[in-house]
Write a protein that holds these residues in place. Structure first.
Motif, PDB file in Angstrom:
ATOM      1  N   ARG A   1      37.266 -39.465  78.892  1.00 25.14           N
ATOM      2  CA  ARG A   1      36.696 -38.723  77.772  1.00 25.14           C
ATOM      3  C   ARG A   1      37.797 -38.092  76.927  1.00 25.14           C
ATOM      4  O   ARG A   1      38.924 -37.921  77.376  1.00 25.14           O
ATOM      5  N   ASP A   2      37.425 -37.734  75.703  1.00 27.87           N
ATOM      6  CA  ASP A   2      38.306 -36.887  74.913  1.00 27.87           C
ATOM      7  C   ASP A   2      38.313 -35.496  75.519  1.00 27.87           C
ATOM      8  O   ASP A   2      37.372 -35.098  76.214  1.00 27.87           O
TER       9      ASP A   2
ATOM     10  N   ILE B   1      54.358 -32.314  86.525  1.00 27.77           N
ATOM     11  CA  ILE B   1      53.410 -31.359  85.951  1.00 27.77           C
ATOM     12  C   ILE B   1      52.437 -30.903  87.016  1.00 27.77           C
ATOM     13  O   ILE B   1      51.916 -31.719  87.789  1.00 27.77           O
ATOM     14  N   LEU B   2      52.180 -29.610  87.055  1.00 31.55           N
ATOM     15  CA  LEU B   2      51.171 -29.034  87.944  1.00 31.55           C
ATOM     16  C   LEU B   2      50.031 -28.510  87.085  1.00 31.55           C
ATOM     17  O   LEU B   2      50.234 -27.666  86.208  1.00 31.55           O
ATOM     18  N   ILE B   3      48.827 -29.019  87.336  1.00 33.60           N
ATOM     19  CA  ILE B   3      47.643 -28.604  86.580  1.00 33.60           C
ATOM     20  C   ILE B   3      46.825 -27.684  87.471  1.00 33.60           C
ATOM     21  O   ILE B   3      46.463 -28.054  88.592  1.00 33.60           O
TER      22      ILE B   3
ATOM     23  N   LYS C   1      40.608 -30.812  85.236  1.00 32.04           N
ATOM     24  CA  LYS C   1      42.019 -31.058  85.571  1.00 32.04           C
ATOM     25  C   LYS C   1      42.335 -32.554  85.587  1.00 32.04           C
ATOM     26  O   LYS C   1      43.389 -32.984  85.110  1.00 32.04           O
ATOM     27  N   GLU C   2      41.415 -33.342  86.121  1.00 34.68           N
ATOM     28  CA  GLU C   2      41.633 -34.795  86.178  1.00 34.68           C
ATOM     29  C   GLU C   2      41.726 -35.382  84.774  1.00 34.68           C
ATOM     30  O   GLU C   2      42.528 -36.286  84.517  1.00 34.68           O
ATOM     31  N   LEU C   3      40.927 -34.874  83.851  1.00 38.64           N
ATOM     32  CA  LEU C   3      40.953 -35.364  82.470  1.00 38.64           C
ATOM     33  C   LEU C   3      42.307 -35.093  81.819  1.00 38.64           C
ATOM     34  O   LEU C   3      42.849 -35.938  81.108  1.00 38.64           O
ATOM     35  N   VAL C   4      42.868 -33.914  82.073  1.00 37.07           N
ATOM     36  CA  VAL C   4      44.203 -33.587  81.545  1.00 37.07           C
ATOM     37  C   VAL C   4      45.232 -34.572  82.099  1.00 37.07           C
ATOM     38  O   VAL C   4      46.076 -35.096  81.360  1.00 37.07           O
ATOM     39  N   ALA C   5      45.154 -34.848  83.403  1.00 38.01           N
ATOM     40  CA  ALA C   5      46.090 -35.795  84.029  1.00 38.01           C
ATOM     41  C   ALA C   5      45.962 -37.182  83.401  1.00 38.01           C
ATOM     42  O   ALA C   5      46.967 -37.860  83.139  1.00 38.01           O
ATOM     43  N   ARG C   6      44.723 -37.612  83.154  1.00 39.58           N
ATOM     44  CA  ARG C   6      44.502 -38.936  82.558  1.00 39.58           C
ATOM     45  C   ARG C   6      45.130 -39.026  81.169  1.00 39.58           C
ATOM     46  O   ARG C   6      45.718 -40.049  80.806  1.00 39.58           O
TER      47      ARG C   6
ATOM     48  N   LYS D   1      47.498 -24.642  82.747  1.00 34.76           N
ATOM     49  CA  LYS D   1      46.331 -23.949  83.305  1.00 34.76           C
ATOM     50  C   LYS D   1      45.098 -24.313  82.482  1.00 34.76           C
ATOM     51  O   LYS D   1      45.060 -24.084  81.282  1.00 34.76           O
ATOM     52  N   VAL D   2      44.111 -24.894  83.146  1.00 36.73           N
ATOM     53  CA  VAL D   2      42.867 -25.264  82.469  1.00 36.73           C
ATOM     54  C   VAL D   2      41.880 -24.104  82.604  1.00 36.73           C
ATOM     55  O   VAL D   2      41.573 -23.676  83.719  1.00 36.73           O
TER      56      VAL D   2
END
Length: 448
Positions: free
Chosen positions: A131-132, A157-159, A167-172, A300-301
């Motif tokens: 996703r966006d 990077i540590l999310i 968090k997974e979306l940021v990693a993707r 940080k999300v």
């Protein structure tokens, strides 16, 4: 980019006349800096330039962005130079003075290639359901900016953030925008793998290394070689596995469980956690040296409750997607529904919001209003169910079963607004039986 000012200015005028936006440089070093700072659809590069020649500019550019098309230009066009430029990644090679029709054709083809690459990436995201990152809040804007800055580096990077925050979306997206996007993104949920199996999962094992090792297995570090390894919920990893991950990061070498051969690996590692790793370090459950290896950049999300202004954007997107995926007639929220969604305390963050929108998409009419949100925004919570099913109140199993049945019926009747036909279909009983149960437990609409 050309060191001969007349040729450079002529090319600039022609390309601008054709509608292209142009940047120019008179030497290779300044050209490379511009390429690092901006995204270009195509680069025209002379072979002979001061400070850094064109072949070196090409080579270094390919190292951090192998997808950018280079059209190399040379006044000394030999087969050897053309072969070398092509081998190092050049899209095309032309000689001076350039044939303008040929040049424009190469430029158009190069831009077509760039657009095709972007379309392919977009299609891959749709297939993988990436996703966006939706939101206009300051926190989300900062996350997007950080991703743009760090994606094309090799920084670890540590999310951080709660469950369901994304968090997974940021990693993707870090992987999508990185130079490794052509490689695999390999995900490992450290919390979902038993501690005795995590090392085999990460590093692989040799046949016969333990009872169930009936054949050799390649670990995630090897699978993600030259790609990205996403270690989700790394705070749940055992200390033994942490020590081996640290060694792999330091030396870029792993050894399979039960094996002796050292295997070179080079994944980019992104980790995520919902825990405070500094507190885990104090408790002795997480290695401080590994923490510092992983946290070169920390993203940080925020929780959904920390960015409630993004809820209308998220809700609208989710509603459209859910209706489209399930063949439901398109629906919309009114302004009162958005305000009601903002009032809810979202303990499950974006994931919980998505579930709530899915309920509304299925159960509500075309326009979803504030009352719909109050009815379907939250399912009966575990706390509410536990409160009504206080085990200490019951003497026999039959008494407990009856109370559980009553709580279940109350929840379903509330969920479907006392539409007995819908409730009967949902719980797979006849409408007459449902009516008998309502009378048995003396349920009334105003009690729900």
């Amino acid at each position: 980019m050309d060191d001969e000012k007349v040729i450079r200015e002529t090319l600039k005028d022609i390309l601008e006349y054709e509608g292209y936006k142009i940047d120019e440089s008179s030497d290779g070093l300044s050209a490379l800096e511009k390429i690092k700072q901006k995204k270009y659809d195509v680069v025209l590069c002379d072979i002979k330039m001061p400070k850094m020649d064109g072949i070196e500019v090409l080579e270094q550019s390919m190292a951090f962005n192998p997808e950018i098309p280079f059209i190399m230009i040379s006044g000394h066009g030999t087969v050897e130079i053309a072969i070398e430029a092509t081998r190092k990644g050049a899209f095309a090679f032309i000689t001076k003075p350039p044939d303008l029709n040929q040049l424009l054709l190469h430029v158009r083809n190069a831009i077509d290639k760039t657009e095709l690459v972007q379309e392919t990436k977009s299609l891959k995201r749709k297939i993988s359901k990436t996703r966006d990152i939706i939101g206009e809040s300051l926190a989300i804007k900062e996350i997007k900016e950080t991703i743009d800055k760090v994606a094309q580096t090799e920084a670890r990077i540590l999310i951080t953030g709660g469950n369901g925050t994304g968090k997974e979306l940021v990693a993707r997206w870090i992987h999508e925008k990185s130079n490794r996007s052509g490689g695999l993104l390999v995900e490992v949920n450290c919390a979902a793998i038993p501690s005795e199996l995590i090392e085999s999962e990460l590093f692989g094992h040799e046949k016969g290394s333990f009872t169930s090792a009936i054949k050799q297995r390649i670990g995630k570090f090897e699978l993600a070689n030259e790609g990205t390894l996403f270690l989700d919920e790394i705070g749940d990893m055992s200390l033994s596995a942490q020590a081996k991950v640290l060694r792999a990061l330091q030396e870029k070498i792993i050894t399979r469980v039960g094996g002796e051969k050292a295997i070179n690996v080079n994944p980019r590692v992104i980790a995520a956690t919902n825990k405070d790793l500094l507190k885990e370090i104090e408790k002795g459950t997480f290695r401080e040296d590994l923490y510092h290896r992983l946290s070169v950049i920390i993203i940080k999300v925020p929780t959904l409750n920390e960015r409630t202004d993004d809820i209308p954007l998220l809700a609208e997107r989710f509603l459209n997607e859910i209706c489209q995926e399930n063949g439901i007639t398109p629906k919309e929220f009114d302004s009162g529904a958005f305000e009601e969604l903002k009032k809810i305390h979202w303990t499950g963050n974006v994931r919980e919001l998505h579930n709530a929108i899915e309920r509304m998409a299925i159960l509500c009419e075309k326009v979803i209003n504030a009352n719909d949100v109050r009815l379907y925004g939250k399912p009966l919570s575990r706390h509410d169910i536990t409160k009504e099913l206080d085990i200490s109140r019951f003497r026999t199993l039959d008494e407990f079963k009856e109370q559980a049945e009553m709580v279940f019926l109350k929840e379903k009747l509330n969920l479907f607004q006392w539409d007995l036909g819908k409730v009967a279909d949902e719980i797979l009983v006849g409408k007459a039986n449902l009516q008998n149960l309502i009378e048995k437990y003396n349920l009334r609409k105003n009690q729900i």
